[in-house]
Design a protein around this motif. Structure first.
Motif, mmCIF file in Angstrom:
data_model
loop_
_atom_site.group_PDB
_atom_site.id
_atom_site.type_symbol
_atom_site.label_atom_id
_atom_site.label_comp_id
_atom_site.label_asym_id
_atom_site.label_seq_id
_atom_site.Cartn_x
_atom_site.Cartn_y
_atom_site.Cartn_z
ATOM 1 N N ASP A 27 37.658 31.965 62.040
ATOM 2 C CA ASP A 27 38.411 31.726 60.804
ATOM 3 C C ASP A 27 39.523 32.747 60.582
ATOM 4 N N ASP A 28 40.022 33.355 61.644
ATOM 5 C CA ASP A 28 41.060 34.395 61.510
ATOM 6 C C ASP A 28 40.621 35.537 60.603
ATOM 7 N N ARG A 29 39.322 35.707 60.453
ATOM 8 C CA ARG A 29 38.795 36.768 59.586
ATOM 9 C C ARG A 29 37.875 37.734 60.327
ATOM 10 N N ILE A 30 37.105 37.194 61.254
ATOM 11 C CA ILE A 30 36.069 37.972 61.929
ATOM 12 C C ILE A 30 36.442 38.077 63.408
ATOM 13 N N PHE A 31 36.627 39.305 63.872
ATOM 14 C CA PHE A 31 37.063 39.540 65.240
ATOM 15 C C PHE A 31 36.033 40.432 65.933
ATOM 16 N N THR A 32 35.442 39.909 66.988
ATOM 17 C CA THR A 32 34.439 40.655 67.744
ATOM 18 C C THR A 32 35.002 40.961 69.125
ATOM 19 N N PHE A 33 34.986 42.240 69.500
ATOM 20 C CA PHE A 33 35.563 42.687 70.765
ATOM 21 C C PHE A 33 34.456 43.176 71.695
ATOM 22 N N HIS A 34 34.508 42.703 72.943
ATOM 23 C CA HIS A 34 33.546 43.106 73.967
ATOM 24 C C HIS A 34 34.270 43.925 75.034
ATOM 25 N N LEU A 35 33.812 45.147 75.251
ATOM 26 C CA LEU A 35 34.426 46.037 76.223
ATOM 27 C C LEU A 35 33.875 45.782 77.622
ATOM 28 N N ARG A 36 34.624 46.232 78.615
ATOM 29 C CA ARG A 36 34.189 46.078 80.003
ATOM 30 C C ARG A 36 33.169 47.183 80.331
ATOM 31 N N PRO A 37 31.993 46.823 80.768
ATOM 32 C CA PRO A 37 31.013 47.850 81.126
ATOM 33 C C PRO A 37 31.525 48.709 82.277
ATOM 34 N N ASP A 53 40.716 60.263 82.685
ATOM 35 C CA ASP A 53 40.040 61.513 83.059
ATOM 36 C C ASP A 53 38.595 61.270 83.493
ATOM 37 N N GLY A 54 38.183 60.012 83.504
ATOM 38 C CA GLY A 54 36.836 59.683 83.942
ATOM 39 C C GLY A 54 35.821 59.587 82.821
ATOM 40 N N SER A 55 36.206 59.920 81.578
ATOM 41 C CA SER A 55 35.268 59.815 80.464
ATOM 42 C C SER A 55 35.074 58.345 80.094
ATOM 43 N N PRO A 56 33.868 57.952 79.680
ATOM 44 C CA PRO A 56 33.592 56.537 79.379
ATOM 45 C C PRO A 56 34.434 56.011 78.217
ATOM 46 N N PHE A 57 34.891 54.796 78.381
ATOM 47 C CA PHE A 57 35.578 54.085 77.299
ATOM 48 C C PHE A 57 34.550 53.174 76.642
ATOM 49 N N THR A 58 34.085 53.572 75.456
ATOM 50 C CA THR A 58 33.025 52.837 74.764
ATOM 51 C C THR A 58 33.391 52.663 73.303
ATOM 52 N N THR A 59 32.490 52.051 72.562
ATOM 53 C CA THR A 59 32.729 51.846 71.131
ATOM 54 C C THR A 59 32.751 53.154 70.351
#
Length: 635
Positions: A113-123, A129-135
């Motif tokens: 509904d153009d209101r709720i946006f859920t984002f899934h990151l790549r595991p 620099d090698g540090s994890p990209f997480t939530t």
């Protein structure tokens, strides 16, 4: 709400990605072999996300390439290192070449509904620099930066507001975040795909060492002294700036990372060892190892390009350079192509409706005056003299490549009719003239229109000389004033300018789902109404409220678009806004669909021969994926 009423878009890459990776194991680059051998860098298989983004070049009609090589590029000033961020075009969500949105850094996203946006990151995705990209990077930026009043004195950026209200931010798990608004926010994803994209995450492991809540005042004080800033918010802001990547220690997700601390005359951008894209053969992108950005005077960049001193050049070149650049193909191993510029007008004249001088303000706010100024211009002559007849004579509006294009928008008050222009000026109350035949303002002063320009283009200067001749023929006395870009913008905001020259609409190829903010007074760099735009972006704290019906209607329509819930609503809004702009001539367009020279090494593959060129929405080279350009040494 039923499932029928719920609008859900789900973009998934994992299912398609896994088989491709299984067939083609990742290949190590020569660039990193020594580091991998020494154990200072993991092997490529351990550097890639578990589900990388696979770019299938053959499906795009391009050739998979090989690693290696250095691209030389010229920039006109140090701050233009931002071109690497724009051209690299690594975005949470980005446009493809057909301007469809797709996940990029994200593995997938869902919107309801153009209101709720859920984002899934790549595991397994990591920063450079090698540090994890997480939530945690999203949580840190939301809780410790965006909503920290010391770091964000003006509050949240407007791209994160819907009806003036912020979203509810949730961390679902280590790889999933959600933003939920109470009302529709249709421009949210587009803001993530833009050239100067909305930031939602920063490398928290790095940035926490500069945040007083994490390391205390003593540690921060040491950093303040080291980096020569006054306060810890200044420190955090300076070191976290990613759009103009001046901090070489700041981890990035872009294809190339800056290794040079300013000031410098040459900036070196090396490949990101943890970049998340691969080709169909399992080669980690980018193909090119390194970019060298050499700072040069913008006045001589075209000459240096023609002398073979660059391998890929698009900025600081103009159509007036084309003949010279084309001749360089006979002397140097370079190819010269022409791309179509996406601006609503290659050159636009912008009457300042916020001019502080009341006599001038009355003159410029008169719709008949603006119409007269427009139809007094001989666009055919300008097209033939300055563009060899290859551009399209048009008002400042969308191009034929946009699904919103209508012929009547392009032709509105764009015909050459000096007799009608004279009649309109007489009708508007400016029939009196002095002994030199120059029309007079209401207070008796001659109408000597000073056109402010940054003077960055000889093409612009040539066009303005023709325009001044056309306007003199209807009893006006134009003059050209050259000043630095920042200076004449400041003068416009102060109400000291009457007319500025710039490009027209930034995005002349919009879809209905792209924001129409460029049509309404929404920014302080819109020279036709800078104070109204400032009032909008500061939510009434600065600038002036709109006090003309038509611009107010544009602003109301823009606000309605931001609350829209379906494509039909957005299309209706876009067309009403385009019609209002066409009838009121708030910006005076001359030609659009102008051609832009692109110069590249004849060994550099996958550079399109024809494409759209612009800051928005194509991000210059961005949507054409420069990480897939490669050197073919067999040529």
């Amino acid at each position: 709400m039923t499932l029928i009423k719920r609008r859900t878009v789900l973009c998934m890459l994992a299912a398609a990605a896994t088989p491709a990776i299984a067939k083609a194991a990742p290949v190590e680059q020569d660039f990193f072999k020594d580091q991998v051998a020494k154990g200072t860098l993991p092997g490529v298989k351990d550097r890639l996300p578990l589900v990388p983004r696979i770019v299938k070049l053959k499906e795009k009609g391009r050739l998979p390439g090989t690693h290696g090589g250095t691209v030389r590029m010229l920039i006109g000033r140090q701050k233009d290192i931002r071109l690497m961020t724009i051209n690299g075009y690594a975005r949470l969500v980005g446009y493809d070449e057909k301007l469809n949105l797709q996940p990029d850094i994200l593995e997938s996203f869902e919107q309801i509904d153009d209101r709720i946006f859920t984002f899934h990151l790549r595991p397994g995705h990591r920063w450079s620099d090698g540090s994890p990209f997480t939530t945690e990077d999203f949580r840190y930026y939301w809780e410790d930066v965006l909503t920290n009043k010391k770091l964000r004195r003006r509050g949240l950026p407007r791209e994160l507001l819907s009806d003036g209200k912020p979203p509810i931010f949730e961390v679902i798990d280590e790889l999933t975040v959600r933003y939920t608004w109470g009302s529709p926010h249709p421009g949210f994803l587009q803001s993530l795909a833009s050239a100067q994209a909305l930031t939602l995450a920063v490398p928290s492991a790095y940035m926490k060492q500069f945040h007083v809540d994490y390391v205390g005042e003593e540690k921060v004080a040491e950093a303040i002294k080291k980096y020569r800033v006054e306060t810890w918010p200044d420190l955090h802001t300076k070191l976290s700036r990613s759009y103009r990547p001046e901090n070489p220690d700041l981890p990035t997700l872009d294809p190339w990372m800056n290794t040079t601390e300013p000031p410098a005359q040459q900036f070196v951008f090396d490949r990101n060892p943890y970049f998340h894209r691969v080709d169909e053969n399992g080669l980690q992108l980018p193909y090119v190892d390194r970019y060298l950005l050499n700072v040069s005077s913008s006045d001589i960049i075209s000459a240096k390009t023609g002398a073979g001193e660059t391998d890929l050049q698009i900025t600081n070149l103009d159509f007036s350079d084309y003949t010279f650049l084309k001749s360089a193909e006979k002397l140097h191993p370079v190819n010269v192509s022409l791309w179509k510029r996406v601006q609503g007008s290659r050159i636009a004249l912008l009457p300042n409706l916020n001019c502080a001088d009341m006599a001038w303000r009355d003159f410029l706010r008169n719709r008949d005056v603006r119409r007269a100024l427009s139809i007094a211009i001989n666009r055919r002559e300008i097209n033939m003299v300055s563009f060899f007849g290859l551009a399209k004579e048009s008002a400042d509006t969308v191009l034929e490549e946009s699904p919103l294009y209508k012929r009547e928008y392009a032709e509105a008050w764009a015909q050459y009719d000096p007799d009608e222009a004279n009649a309109l000026l007489d009708q508007a109350g400016y029939s009196e003239r002095n002994s030199s035949g120059i029309r007079l303002l209401s207070d008796g002063r001659p109408i000597e229109i000073v056109i402010e320009t940054a003077g960055e283009s000889t093409l612009e200067t040539d066009v303005l000389e023709l325009v001044t001749d056309h306007w003199r023929a209807i009893g006006l006395a134009p003059f050209i004033r050259v000043s630095q870009r920042d200076i004449f913008r400041s003068r416009a905001i102060a109400g000291e300018t009457t007319m500025a020259v710039w490009v027209g609409l930034d995005n002349g190829v919009p879809t209905v789902d792209m924001s129409p903010e460029g049509l309404a007074p929404t920014a302080d760099d819109q020279m036709q109404w800078p104070l109204w735009g400032m009032n909008h972006i500061t939510q009434g704290k600065e600038g002036l409220p709109v006090d003309l019906p038509a611009p107010q209607r544009l602003l109301d329509l823009f606000n309605a678009w931001e609350r829209s819930t379906n494509t039909a609503q957005r299309e209706k809004i876009w067309h009403e806004m385009l019609a209002i702009r066409a009838e009121n001539v708030f910006s005076i367009g001359i030609v659009n669909a102008a051609l832009q020279p692109i110069v590249h090494s004849s060994q550099l593959r996958n550079v399109p021969a024809e494409a759209l060129y612009g800051f928005a929405p194509t991000c210059y080279f961005g949507v054409y994926m420069p990480d897939t350009f490669w050197f073919d040494e067999s040529v």
